[in-house]
Design a protein around this motif. Structure first.
Motif, PDB file in Angstrom:
ATOM      1  N   ASP A  42       0.554  -0.080  -0.647  1.00 48.81           N
ATOM      2  CA  ASP A  42      -0.552  -0.127  -0.076  1.00 48.81           C
ATOM      3  C   ASP A  42       0.876   1.475  -0.106  1.00 48.81           C
ATOM      4  O   ASP A  42       1.877   1.262   1.139  1.00 48.81           O
ATOM      5  CB  ASP A  42      -0.868  -0.100   0.698  1.00 48.81           C
ATOM      6  N   ASP A  43       0.846   1.858  -1.002  1.00 52.78           N
ATOM      7  CA  ASP A  43       1.188   3.119  -0.899  1.00 52.78           C
ATOM      8  C   ASP A  43       1.585   4.549   0.273  1.00 52.78           C
ATOM      9  O   ASP A  43       2.720   4.894  -0.245  1.00 52.78           O
ATOM     10  CB  ASP A  43       1.595   3.169  -2.529  1.00 52.78           C
ATOM     11  N   ASP A  44       0.157   4.216   0.461  1.00 53.52           N
ATOM     12  CA  ASP A  44      -0.139   5.044   1.060  1.00 53.52           C
ATOM     13  C   ASP A  44       0.081   4.778   2.879  1.00 53.52           C
ATOM     14  O   ASP A  44       0.025   5.954   3.925  1.00 53.52           O
ATOM     15  CB  ASP A  44      -2.248   5.100   1.349  1.00 53.52           C
ATOM     16  N   GLY A  45       0.960   3.520   3.251  1.00 52.42           N
ATOM     17  CA  GLY A  45       1.374   3.469   4.996  1.00 52.42           C
ATOM     18  C   GLY A  45       2.536   2.515   4.980  1.00 52.42           C
ATOM     19  O   GLY A  45       2.545   2.078   4.089  1.00 52.42           O
ATOM     20  N   VAL A  66      -3.249 -19.107   9.229  1.00 53.09           N
ATOM     21  CA  VAL A  66      -2.772 -18.521   7.982  1.00 53.09           C
ATOM     22  C   VAL A  66      -3.816 -17.320   9.363  1.00 53.09           C
ATOM     23  O   VAL A  66      -4.868 -17.566   9.463  1.00 53.09           O
ATOM     24  CB  VAL A  66      -3.614 -19.016   6.722  1.00 53.09           C
ATOM     25  N   ASP A  67      -3.029 -15.761   8.934  1.00 48.65           N
ATOM     26  CA  ASP A  67      -3.485 -15.119   9.382  1.00 48.65           C
ATOM     27  C   ASP A  67      -3.902 -13.724   8.180  1.00 48.65           C
ATOM     28  O   ASP A  67      -2.757 -13.830   7.792  1.00 48.65           O
ATOM     29  CB  ASP A  67      -3.000 -13.953  10.699  1.00 48.65           C
ATOM     30  N   ARG A  68      -4.765 -13.202   8.498  1.00 42.15           N
ATOM     31  CA  ARG A  68      -4.963 -12.159   7.309  1.00 42.15           C
ATOM     32  C   ARG A  68      -4.757 -10.853   8.108  1.00 42.15           C
ATOM     33  O   ARG A  68      -5.939 -10.598   9.018  1.00 42.15           O
ATOM     34  CB  ARG A  68      -6.332 -12.556   6.568  1.00 42.15           C
ATOM     35  N   LYS A  69      -5.038  -9.564   6.811  1.00 42.75           N
ATOM     36  CA  LYS A  69      -5.028  -8.100   7.429  1.00 42.75           C
ATOM     37  C   LYS A  69      -5.346  -7.444   6.736  1.00 42.75           C
ATOM     38  O   LYS A  69      -5.018  -8.079   4.653  1.00 42.75           O
ATOM     39  CB  LYS A  69      -3.299  -8.013   8.145  1.00 42.75           C
ATOM     40  N   GLN A  70      -6.082  -6.660   7.305  1.00 48.04           N
ATOM     41  CA  GLN A  70      -6.217  -5.176   5.722  1.00 48.04           C
ATOM     42  C   GLN A  70      -6.035  -4.446   6.105  1.00 48.04           C
ATOM     43  O   GLN A  70      -5.852  -4.319   6.752  1.00 48.04           O
ATOM     44  CB  GLN A  70      -8.352  -6.457   5.061  1.00 48.04           C
ATOM     45  N   GLY A  71      -4.929  -3.858   5.444  1.00 44.97           N
ATOM     46  CA  GLY A  71      -4.465  -2.717   5.784  1.00 44.97           C
ATOM     47  C   GLY A  71      -3.872  -2.964   7.152  1.00 44.97           C
ATOM     48  O   GLY A  71      -3.143  -3.744   7.666  1.00 44.97           O
TER      49      GLY A  71
END
Length: 100
Positions: A42-45, A66-71
């Motif tokens: 992500d180019d924003d952070g 399996v761990d999932r992240k969004q942002g």
């Protein structure tokens, strides 16, 4: 109730070798101990737009976690009884995130 044990965890080398090459947009990195990270930057952070972290499960009777992240937000953890089912789940997650 059974107690967690490292004996139930997937073999790290087998897990790394079995996991798929990432589709377009995803990047893959392999860390020591059988930890594989897939991410869409992500180019924003500093947080990835999407990230999957796959590792042998040492704290549960499952073989793979399996761990999932969004942002920067955790959006779930999946536990799998064997490498094959974890590979199927990771493949589906990678494809779904990019609309394949």
């Amino acid at each position: 109730m059974s107690h967690p044990s490292p004996e139930t965890a997937a073999d790290p080398e087998e897990l790394v070798a079995a996991l798929p090459t990432p589709p377009t947009l995803w990047q893959r990195s392999d860390a020591n101990g059988g930890i594989v990270e897939y991410r869409i930057p992500d180019d924003d952070g500093v947080c990835a737009a999407a990230k999957l972290v796959v590792r042998p499960e040492l704290f549960d009777d499952s073989a793979v976690r399996v761990d999932r992240k969004q942002g920067c937000k955790d959006v779930g953890t999946g536990r799998h009884p064997d490498i094959e089912s974890a590979v199927d789940a990771v493949t589906a997650e990678l494809a779904a995130a990019v609309g394949e």
